[in-house]
Scaffold this motif. Structure first.
Motif, PDB file in Angstrom:
ATOM      1  N   GLY A   7       0.569  -1.177  -0.041  1.00 32.71           N
ATOM      2  CA  GLY A   7      -0.101   0.110   0.032  1.00 32.71           C
ATOM      3  C   GLY A   7       0.666   1.139  -0.030  1.00 32.71           C
ATOM      4  O   GLY A   7       1.984   1.414  -0.653  1.00 32.71           O
ATOM      5  N   GLY A   8       0.486   2.310   0.735  1.00 32.63           N
ATOM      6  CA  GLY A   8       0.674   3.443   0.718  1.00 32.63           C
ATOM      7  C   GLY A   8       2.487   3.700   0.911  1.00 32.63           C
ATOM      8  O   GLY A   8       3.002   4.508   0.448  1.00 32.63           O
ATOM      9  N   ARG A  37       4.090   2.738  -2.280  1.00 31.28           N
ATOM     10  CA  ARG A  37       3.771   3.676  -3.304  1.00 31.28           C
ATOM     11  C   ARG A  37       4.627   4.912  -2.903  1.00 31.28           C
ATOM     12  O   ARG A  37       5.225   5.285  -3.941  1.00 31.28           O
ATOM     13  CB  ARG A  37       2.414   3.801  -3.250  1.00 31.28           C
ATOM     14  N   ASP A  44       1.419  -0.416   6.303  1.00 33.89           N
ATOM     15  CA  ASP A  44       0.554  -1.492   6.176  1.00 33.89           C
ATOM     16  C   ASP A  44       1.184  -2.958   5.819  1.00 33.89           C
ATOM     17  O   ASP A  44       1.987  -2.627   5.038  1.00 33.89           O
ATOM     18  CB  ASP A  44      -0.631  -1.290   5.029  1.00 33.89           C
ATOM     19  N   ARG A  55      -7.260  -4.632  -3.731  1.00 34.77           N
ATOM     20  CA  ARG A  55      -7.009  -3.553  -3.231  1.00 34.77           C
ATOM     21  C   ARG A  55      -7.721  -2.303  -4.293  1.00 34.77           C
ATOM     22  O   ARG A  55      -8.050  -2.810  -5.238  1.00 34.77           O
ATOM     23  CB  ARG A  55      -5.641  -3.287  -3.193  1.00 34.77           C
ATOM     24  N   ASP A  56      -7.477  -1.108  -3.983  1.00 34.28           N
ATOM     25  CA  ASP A  56      -8.326  -0.130  -4.776  1.00 34.28           C
ATOM     26  C   ASP A  56      -7.400   0.156  -6.285  1.00 34.28           C
ATOM     27  O   ASP A  56      -8.127  -0.006  -7.207  1.00 34.28           O
ATOM     28  CB  ASP A  56      -8.438   1.073  -4.288  1.00 34.28           C
ATOM     29  N   ASN A  96      -1.425   1.061  -5.488  1.00 32.31           N
ATOM     30  CA  ASN A  96      -1.588   0.723  -4.086  1.00 32.31           C
ATOM     31  C   ASN A  96      -1.448  -0.838  -3.789  1.00 32.31           C
ATOM     32  O   ASN A  96      -1.673  -1.248  -2.686  1.00 32.31           O
ATOM     33  CB  ASN A  96      -2.986   1.337  -3.376  1.00 32.31           C
ATOM     34  N   ASP A 128     -16.539  -0.692  -3.007  1.00 35.30           N
ATOM     35  CA  ASP A 128     -16.105   0.258  -1.762  1.00 35.30           C
ATOM     36  C   ASP A 128     -16.265   1.633  -2.488  1.00 35.30           C
ATOM     37  O   ASP A 128     -15.271   2.136  -3.224  1.00 35.30           O
ATOM     38  CB  ASP A 128     -14.935   0.158  -1.176  1.00 35.30           C
ATOM     39  N   ARG A 184     -13.619   4.707  -2.794  1.00 32.77           N
ATOM     40  CA  ARG A 184     -12.446   4.528  -3.665  1.00 32.77           C
ATOM     41  C   ARG A 184     -12.861   5.495  -5.004  1.00 32.77           C
ATOM     42  O   ARG A 184     -11.968   5.926  -5.405  1.00 32.77           O
ATOM     43  CB  ARG A 184     -12.609   3.289  -4.291  1.00 32.77           C
ATOM     44  N   ARG A 193     -11.099   8.386  -3.452  1.00 33.76           N
ATOM     45  CA  ARG A 193      -9.736   8.138  -3.282  1.00 33.76           C
ATOM     46  C   ARG A 193      -9.231   8.312  -4.627  1.00 33.76           C
ATOM     47  O   ARG A 193      -7.939   8.952  -4.816  1.00 33.76           O
ATOM     48  CB  ARG A 193      -9.500   6.865  -2.707  1.00 33.76           C
ATOM     49  N   ARG A 209      -8.795  11.986  -5.404  1.00 38.47           N
ATOM     50  CA  ARG A 209      -7.856  12.408  -4.475  1.00 38.47           C
ATOM     51  C   ARG A 209      -6.462  12.368  -4.867  1.00 38.47           C
ATOM     52  O   ARG A 209      -5.664  13.056  -4.828  1.00 38.47           O
ATOM     53  CB  ARG A 209      -8.137  11.824  -3.052  1.00 38.47           C
ATOM     54  N   LYS A 263      -8.074  16.486   1.739  1.00 33.24           N
ATOM     55  CA  LYS A 263      -6.822  16.020   0.914  1.00 33.24           C
ATOM     56  C   LYS A 263      -6.787  16.821  -0.204  1.00 33.24           C
ATOM     57  O   LYS A 263      -5.818  17.115  -0.622  1.00 33.24           O
ATOM     58  CB  LYS A 263      -6.750  14.561   1.103  1.00 33.24           C
TER      59      LYS A 263
HETATM   60  N1  CTP Z   1      -7.354   0.356   0.278  1.00 32.54           N
HETATM   61  C1  CTP Z   1      -8.231   0.029  -0.316  1.00 32.54           C
HETATM   62  N2  CTP Z   1      -9.516   0.628  -0.397  1.00 32.54           N
HETATM   63  C2  CTP Z   1      -9.887   1.556   0.376  1.00 32.54           C
HETATM   64  C3  CTP Z   1      -8.709   2.200   1.282  1.00 32.54           C
HETATM   65  C4  CTP Z   1      -7.455   1.356   1.462  1.00 32.54           C
HETATM   66  O1  CTP Z   1      -7.980  -0.926  -1.131  1.00 32.54           O
HETATM   67  N3  CTP Z   1     -11.162   2.032   0.211  1.00 32.54           N
HETATM   68  C5  CTP Z   1      -6.106  -0.388   0.692  1.00 32.54           C
HETATM   69  C6  CTP Z   1      -5.092   0.095  -0.595  1.00 32.54           C
HETATM   70  O2  CTP Z   1      -4.266  -0.959  -0.865  1.00 32.54           O
HETATM   71  C7  CTP Z   1      -4.250   1.172   0.465  1.00 32.54           C
HETATM   72  C8  CTP Z   1      -4.128   0.658   1.779  1.00 32.54           C
HETATM   73  O3  CTP Z   1      -5.504  -0.292   1.942  1.00 32.54           O
HETATM   74  O4  CTP Z   1      -2.964   1.563  -0.094  1.00 32.54           O
HETATM   75  C9  CTP Z   1      -3.916   1.629   2.942  1.00 32.54           C
HETATM   76  O5  CTP Z   1      -4.933   2.439   3.123  1.00 32.54           O
HETATM   77  P1  CTP Z   1      -4.904   3.941   3.395  1.00 32.54           P
HETATM   78  O6  CTP Z   1      -3.720   3.929   4.663  1.00 32.54           O
HETATM   79  O7  CTP Z   1      -6.167   4.527   3.896  1.00 32.54           O
HETATM   80  O8  CTP Z   1      -4.162   4.772   2.339  1.00 32.54           O
HETATM   81  P2  CTP Z   1      -2.822   4.939   1.685  1.00 32.54           P
HETATM   82  O9  CTP Z   1      -2.832   4.143   0.599  1.00 32.54           O
HETATM   83  O10 CTP Z   1      -1.925   4.481   2.792  1.00 32.54           O
HETATM   84  O11 CTP Z   1      -2.492   6.365   1.525  1.00 32.54           O
HETATM   85  P3  CTP Z   1      -2.824   7.757   2.292  1.00 32.54           P
HETATM   86  O12 CTP Z   1      -1.950   7.403   3.578  1.00 32.54           O
HETATM   87  O13 CTP Z   1      -2.490   8.897   1.603  1.00 32.54           O
HETATM   88  O14 CTP Z   1      -4.329   7.727   2.571  1.00 32.54           O
END
Ligand code: CTP
Length: 471
Positions: free
Chosen positions: A30-31, A34, A47, A120-121, A125, A167, A170, A173, A176, A214
């Motif tokens: 994830g983040g 990335r 994560d 995942r989204d 990620n 979801d 997304r 997201r 964003r 954001k």
């Molecule tokens: N994720 C997802 N769907 C969502 C939220 C999160 O698939 N609605 C997955 C993504 O793989 C994401 C990871 O969970 O990278 C962690 O989510 P989050 O911490 O919310 O976001 P980040 O990608 O880490 O980015 P940021 O910190 O900028 O929010």
């Protein structure tokens, strides 16, 4: 290519060893991955995916840390979280999710890393780094997320219709990330967002606002607002802004498109301030223009009292979005309410008008000037320069008046008690009248903001009211 470099923080070795002790595989996903690949600085959230129980892994890691931090377990989600210094680490067991159309709650089964990446989204990620001893630091990228990072593309691992419908947050997201990273949303994804836009209704307002903030905190917020508008999401989230769109023409007279103007103002202000609430003020400064728009045969288009109407709308909008109804909201209201004041002043900068501006805006007078400067969106370079010069004069005058008269956060130089003592009065309406007369005289510049001058005026005003001075 190996990415051991990303895992140089000692916590990763501890997670790796803890997973080995439990005989499970673990990955960073994830983040964190990335942002490392984008060189966006060190993320504070990590994560971890465990192919096995994420909760057991979190507990094992906590045991192996010198600080023995508490583990927060979220049983329903099968996740656990712990803090290590200022880092927040979230653990989840790799899973397969399947959603039915009628329920937001997925059926969750244990899965492989690939299953977990699938759910995942976005491809960017879904990138994972191995914490296994044998391939520590190896990048696992089944959807070519690296290429998307490189090209600046947001796309989903699965059919976007499924990913967004599963979801709907997304959708926000995607927009964003496109704004924060200045990436493009892949065409089918964009179509899927437009198609699924109504599903945003099942997402709580609080989570929507997190994404909105954001977007607003990004370098160029207009990227996000244009996408929100294009996909139809804005109509659900901020219909007040959509209502500003369009240009009317009557008898050859047109007004500007206040939606695009607003976005320019937001981008402008984002170059000069990181204050989220000032950016909100820029976003909302013209919302009163849609309901107040009128065409008059003689004067053309007017938006009479739009600042006042707009300030009232700010309250309703914050309430609807479940945003805090606190001093931040009041600040935004004040900025909207006062947003035209310095413009009126700019052509004729008198001391008294500036004193009144400072008196009314108080500590927010600089923010107000920043908003007004951002509001200059004319494409005519001569006018652009002229308007900025005018505001520069207002700013200079503010400093001058401030140094001399101290009317910011005005404290009356004569207190109510002093007035009562001078005329041997009990609390009464005369005290208010005298105080108001003193304040007015100071703002007008008839007397300086000083005790003696104010005392003399008090005696005069008291006399007018038929009061007798105590000797
Ligand atoms: N994720 C997802 N769907 C969502 C939220 C999160 O698939 N609605 C997955 C993504 O793989 C994401 C990871 O969970 O990278 C962690 O989510 P989050 O911490 O919310 O976001 P980040 O990608 O880490 O980015 P940021 O910190 O900028 O929010």
């Amino acid at each position: 290519m190996n990415h051991k470099q990303a895992l140089k923080h000692p916590i990763f070795k501890i997670i790796s060893q803890s997973a080995e002790a439990l005989n499970i595989d673990s990955y960073v996903i994830g983040g964190f991955v990335r942002d490392y690949l984008l060189q966006r600085g060190n993320a504070k959230d990590i994560d971890i995916v465990a192919v096995g129980s994420g909760i057991s892994l979190a507990k094992q890691v906590a045991k192996n840390l010198p600080s023995q931090p508490a583990v927060q377990v979220f049983k329903t989600y099968g996740t656990a979280m712990l803090r290590y210094n200022d880092i927040e680490i979230e653990f989840v067991g790799a899973r397969k999710e399947s959603y039915s159309e009628h329920s937001r709650n997925p059926i969750v089964e244990n899965g492989t890393l690939k299953d977990d990446q699938n759910r995942r989204d976005f491809t960017i990620n879904a990138l994972a780094l191995s914490l296994k001893k044998e391939n520590y630091g190896e990048l696992l990228d089944p959807f070519n997320g690296l290429n998307d990072l490189d090209k600046g593309i947001i796309q989903t691992p699965l059919n976007p219709d499924i990913t967004y419908s599963d979801d709907p947050l997304r959708m926000m997201r995607a927009i964003r990330f496109a704004t924060q990273l200045n990436f493009k949303i892949e065409e089918n994804s964009l179509k899927a967002i437009a198609k699924n836009k109504d599903r945003i209704k099942i997402i709580t307002k609080e989570r929507i606002v997190v994404e909105l903030n954001k977007i607003l905190e990004s370098e160029t917020p207009s990227i996000g607002f244009l996408l929100l508008e294009k996909t139809g999401l804005l109509q659900y989230i901020l219909p007040e802004l959509v209502a500003l769109k369009g240009i009317d023409e009557v008898e050859g007279q047109r007004h500007k498109d206040n939606f695009y103007h607003t976005l320019e103002v937001v981008d402008n202000i984002s170059k000069t301030t990181d204050n989220l609430w000032l950016r909100w003020a820029a976003l909302l400064h013209d919302i009163g223009k849609a309901p107040t728009k009128k065409f008059h045969k003689k004067i053309g288009w007017t938006f009479h009292a739009h600042e006042f109407v707009g300030a009232k709308m700010v309250y309703r909008l914050f309430k609807r979005l479940k945003m805090p109804l606190n001093d931040k909201m009041k600040f935004v209201q004040k900025m909207v309410m006062m947003s035209s004041r310095p413009i009126v002043l700019a052509s004729d900068v008198t001391d008294s008008a500036v004193r009144r501006l400072v008196f009314d805006a108080g500590d927010h007078v600089d923010d107000l000037m920043t908003l007004c400067e951002a509001d200059i969106t004319t494409k005519n370079p001569r006018k652009f320069k002229k308007y900025h010069n005018n505001f520069k004069k207002v700013r200079d005058k503010i400093v001058e008046v401030e140094e001399r008269d101290h009317v910011r956060n005005f404290q009356p130089p004569i207190s109510g008690e002093e007035i009562m003592a001078a005329f041997n009065l009990k609390p009464s309406r005369e005290i208010g009248i005298i105080k108001e007369a003193i304040k007015e005289a100071i703002l007008e510049g008839d007397i300086p903001n000083e005790h003696n001058a104010a005392y003399d005026l008090m005696l005069k005003e008291g006399k007018k009211l038929g009061l007798k001075e105590m000797i």
